[in-house]
Each structure stands twice: as structure tokens, then as C-alpha cells.
Design a protein around this motif. Structure first.
Motif, short mmCIF file in Angstrom:
data_model
loop_
_atom_site.label_atom_id
_atom_site.label_comp_id
_atom_site.label_asym_id
_atom_site.label_seq_id
_atom_site.Cartn_x
_atom_site.Cartn_y
_atom_site.Cartn_z
N VAL A 48 0.83 -1.27 0.14
CA VAL A 48 -0.02 0.04 -0.23
C VAL A 48 0.84 1.35 -0.11
CG1 VAL A 48 -1.75 1.31 1.33
CG2 VAL A 48 -1.91 -1.12 1.43
N SER A 83 1.18 5.06 0.23
CA SER A 83 0.45 6.26 0.38
C SER A 83 1.21 7.56 0.60
CB SER A 83 -0.65 5.99 1.66
OG SER A 83 0.30 5.87 2.78
N LYS A 109 3.32 1.30 3.34
CA LYS A 109 2.69 0.18 4.33
C LYS A 109 2.23 -0.92 3.66
CE LYS A 109 1.47 3.32 8.06
NZ LYS A 109 0.38 3.88 8.89
N LEU A 120 -0.98 -4.18 3.59
CA LEU A 120 -2.13 -4.60 4.04
C LEU A 120 -2.27 -6.24 4.55
CD1 LEU A 120 -5.12 -3.94 4.32
CD2 LEU A 120 -5.72 -4.92 1.97
N LYS A 168 -3.59 -9.55 5.48
CA LYS A 168 -4.82 -10.26 5.46
C LYS A 168 -4.78 -11.66 6.10
CE LYS A 168 -8.76 -11.03 2.42
NZ LYS A 168 -9.27 -10.53 0.96
N GLU A 193 -8.40 -7.93 7.97
CA GLU A 193 -7.21 -7.01 7.32
C GLU A 193 -6.92 -5.67 8.24
OE1 GLU A 193 -9.19 -5.56 3.82
OE2 GLU A 193 -8.78 -7.35 2.67
N GLU A 194 -5.63 -5.53 8.23
CA GLU A 194 -5.09 -4.52 8.97
C GLU A 194 -3.84 -3.97 8.23
OE1 GLU A 194 -3.20 -4.88 12.95
OE2 GLU A 194 -3.47 -6.73 12.43
N GLU A 195 -3.89 -2.62 8.26
CA GLU A 195 -2.61 -1.80 7.45
C GLU A 195 -1.64 -1.66 8.48
OE1 GLU A 195 -2.58 2.39 5.36
OE2 GLU A 195 -4.18 1.20 4.61
N GLN A 214 -1.22 -2.61 -6.19
CA GLN A 214 -1.53 -2.06 -4.77
C GLN A 214 -2.80 -2.64 -4.21
OE1 GLN A 214 -0.32 1.94 -4.03
NE2 GLN A 214 -2.24 2.37 -3.02
N GLN A 233 -6.23 -2.92 -1.77
CA GLN A 233 -7.12 -1.91 -1.40
C GLN A 233 -7.88 -2.62 -0.22
OE1 GLN A 233 -7.84 1.01 -3.23
NE2 GLN A 233 -6.10 0.41 -4.47
N LEU A 234 -7.70 -1.62 0.79
CA LEU A 234 -8.42 -2.16 2.08
C LEU A 234 -10.06 -2.19 1.61
CD1 LEU A 234 -7.91 -2.53 5.03
CD2 LEU A 234 -8.33 -0.14 5.45
#
Length: 130
Positions: free
Chosen positions: A45, A47, A52, A54, A56, A68-70, A124, A126-127
Motif C-alpha cells: 500500500v 500512500s 505500508k 495490507l 490479510k 485485514e489491517e494496514e 496495490q 485496497q482495504l
């Protein structure tokens, strides 16, 4: 060589792939037994706050929702490391230049092998928004 030491060498390759911009995905696979946790995926990810990942958690049971967590790459390392040999025997790093496979054998020794890349582009993550 003990798998913990080999995993640190493997993780250096993960960090290098991020720095070089060719990190595509990381997958923890080859579960031990039949746990509810099926895989752990790590996707990039990018940004304005920097790089960062993701993270899962994919579960076998349809009743258990994926989590899921970033996280930063360092935070992801701390989450993944305890799952080695306890839940998973292998970790696959997919980059646009090569695939790197970390494996733990039954005696607890780690190894790293490389093969041709499975991914040609970085996609990339996507949350999931609900």
C-alpha cells in the motif's frame, strides 16, 4: 541453519524488494495440520504517509471473516514471525524480478530458493470498505 536465522536473511530480501519498488505480494502458506487460519497475505500500500502493507488473515471456515489491517513493514514482521513453524512451513515472496521461497523442514532448518517471477507488475492493495 536454524529457521529463525534464515528467516532474517529472507526478510532482508523482502525489505530490499520494497526499497527497489518491485514487492508484489508475500504469502504464508503450507499450514501445519488443518488449522482454521488458511493463509496470511501481505500486499503493498503506497500512500502519502509512505509505504505500508495490507496484512490479510484468510480463514478456511466461511463463518470466520477474513481480517485485514494496514501496518508498516516492521509491524508486519512482528505479526508474521510467531506464525513460523507454529502455523506455517513456508513463506513466498513475489517480486517483479523473482520469487523467493522460504521453507522450514521437519528438523527446524530453514532454506531459501529463488525462481522466475510470477508477477510482472505491482498491484496495490485496497482495504475492503464496508
Amino acid at each position: 541453519m536454524p529457521y529463525q536465522d534464515v528467516f532474517l536473511v529472507f526478510w532482508e530480501q523482502v525489505k530490499e524488494s520494497v526499497e527497489e519498488g518491485n514487492f508484489a505480494k508475500l504469502t504464508m502458506a503450507k499450514t501445519i495440520g488443518k488449522p482454521d487460519l488458511k493463509n496470511i497475505f501481505v500486499r503493498p500500500v503506497y500512500s502519502k504517509d509512505g509505504f505500508k502493507v495490507l496484512l490479510k488473515f484468510r480463514y478456511r471456515s466461511r463463518e470466520t471473516e477474513d481480517v485485514e489491517e494496514e501496518l508498516t513493514l516492521d509491524e508486519a514482521f512482528l505479526v508474521l514471525k510467531p506464525h513460523l513453524r507454529k502455523s506455517f512451513f513456508s513463506v513466498l515472496l513475489f517480486t517483479t524480478t523473482k520469487d523467493v521461497i522460504f521453507k522450514i523442514n521437519k528438523k527446524g532448518a530453514g532454506s531459501i530458493t529463488e525462481s522466475l517471477p510470477s508477477f510482472q507488475n505491482v498491484t496495490q492493495a485496497q482495504l475492503d470498505q464496508e
